[in-house]
Scaffold this active site. Structure first.
Site, PDB file in Angstrom:
ATOM      1  N   ASN A   9      69.366  20.990 121.400  1.00 23.67           N
ATOM      2  CA  ASN A   9      70.767  21.249 121.302  1.00 23.67           C
ATOM      3  C   ASN A   9      71.699  20.573 121.724  1.00 23.67           C
ATOM      4  OD1 ASN A   9      70.084  23.639 119.382  1.00 23.67           O
ATOM      5  ND2 ASN A   9      69.815  25.080 121.387  1.00 23.67           N
ATOM      6  N   CYS A  10      71.318  19.160 122.419  1.00 21.99           N
ATOM      7  CA  CYS A  10      72.222  18.665 123.231  1.00 21.99           C
ATOM      8  C   CYS A  10      72.774  17.669 122.016  1.00 21.99           C
ATOM      9  CB  CYS A  10      71.315  17.646 124.039  1.00 21.99           C
ATOM     10  SG  CYS A  10      72.350  16.139 124.910  1.00 21.99           S
ATOM     11  N   ASP A  11      74.123  17.475 122.299  1.00 23.73           N
ATOM     12  CA  ASP A  11      75.101  16.617 121.158  1.00 23.73           C
ATOM     13  C   ASP A  11      74.839  15.278 121.336  1.00 23.73           C
ATOM     14  OD1 ASP A  11      76.725  18.958 120.541  1.00 23.73           O
ATOM     15  OD2 ASP A  11      78.198  18.458 121.969  1.00 23.73           O
ATOM     16  N   LYS A  14      71.573  14.859 119.497  1.00 21.45           N
ATOM     17  CA  LYS A  14      71.687  15.033 117.973  1.00 21.45           C
ATOM     18  C   LYS A  14      72.428  13.746 117.262  1.00 21.45           C
ATOM     19  CE  LYS A  14      72.858  19.840 118.115  1.00 21.45           C
ATOM     20  NZ  LYS A  14      74.103  20.942 117.815  1.00 21.45           N
TER      21      LYS A  14
END
Length: 114
Positions: A9-11, A14
């Site tokens: 879930n880390c930007d 991603k």
């Protein structure tokens, strides 16, 4: 084969995954949340980078740590990384036991993969 160590879930992760997909780079994803990380792996990384390089001091996990829990040496940092793998800088990309990249910057990925 590359292994990308991170949390999904880390930007930043991603962005890295999108970049890798766009450039056709295959990798295995190691999810710290589901798979954790072991002492042996971290100790091996520490033969290549300092614990200060591996710990993400700009992240939320670090900032929420009481000062008493922040490591002062490699041994304390290893314990912290095992207990709270979200504190490890991400993404971390490894190939054949060698650290390739820490974090995500497109120009560094260009140099490493293209």
């Amino acid at each position: 084969m590359y292994t990308l160590y991170a949390i999904p879930n880390c930007d930043t992760v991603k962005k890295a995954r999108v970049w890798l997909a766009e450039h056709g780079i295959e990798y295995q994803f190691h999810d710290y949340k589901k798979q954790g990380i072991d002492r042996k792996t971290i100790e091996h990384w520490l033969t290549q980078k300092s614990w200060e390089d591996l710990v993400n001091r700009a992240g939320t996990t670090w900032k929420k740590l009481p000062d008493a829990e922040k490591p002062a040496n490699a041994g304390d940092a290893i314990t912290l990384m095992i207990d709270k793998p979200s504190v490890i800088r991400r993404p971390l990309i490894e190939s054949n036991g060698q650290l390739i990249l820490l974090g995500f910057k497109a120009d560094q990925y260009e140099e490493a993969f293209v």
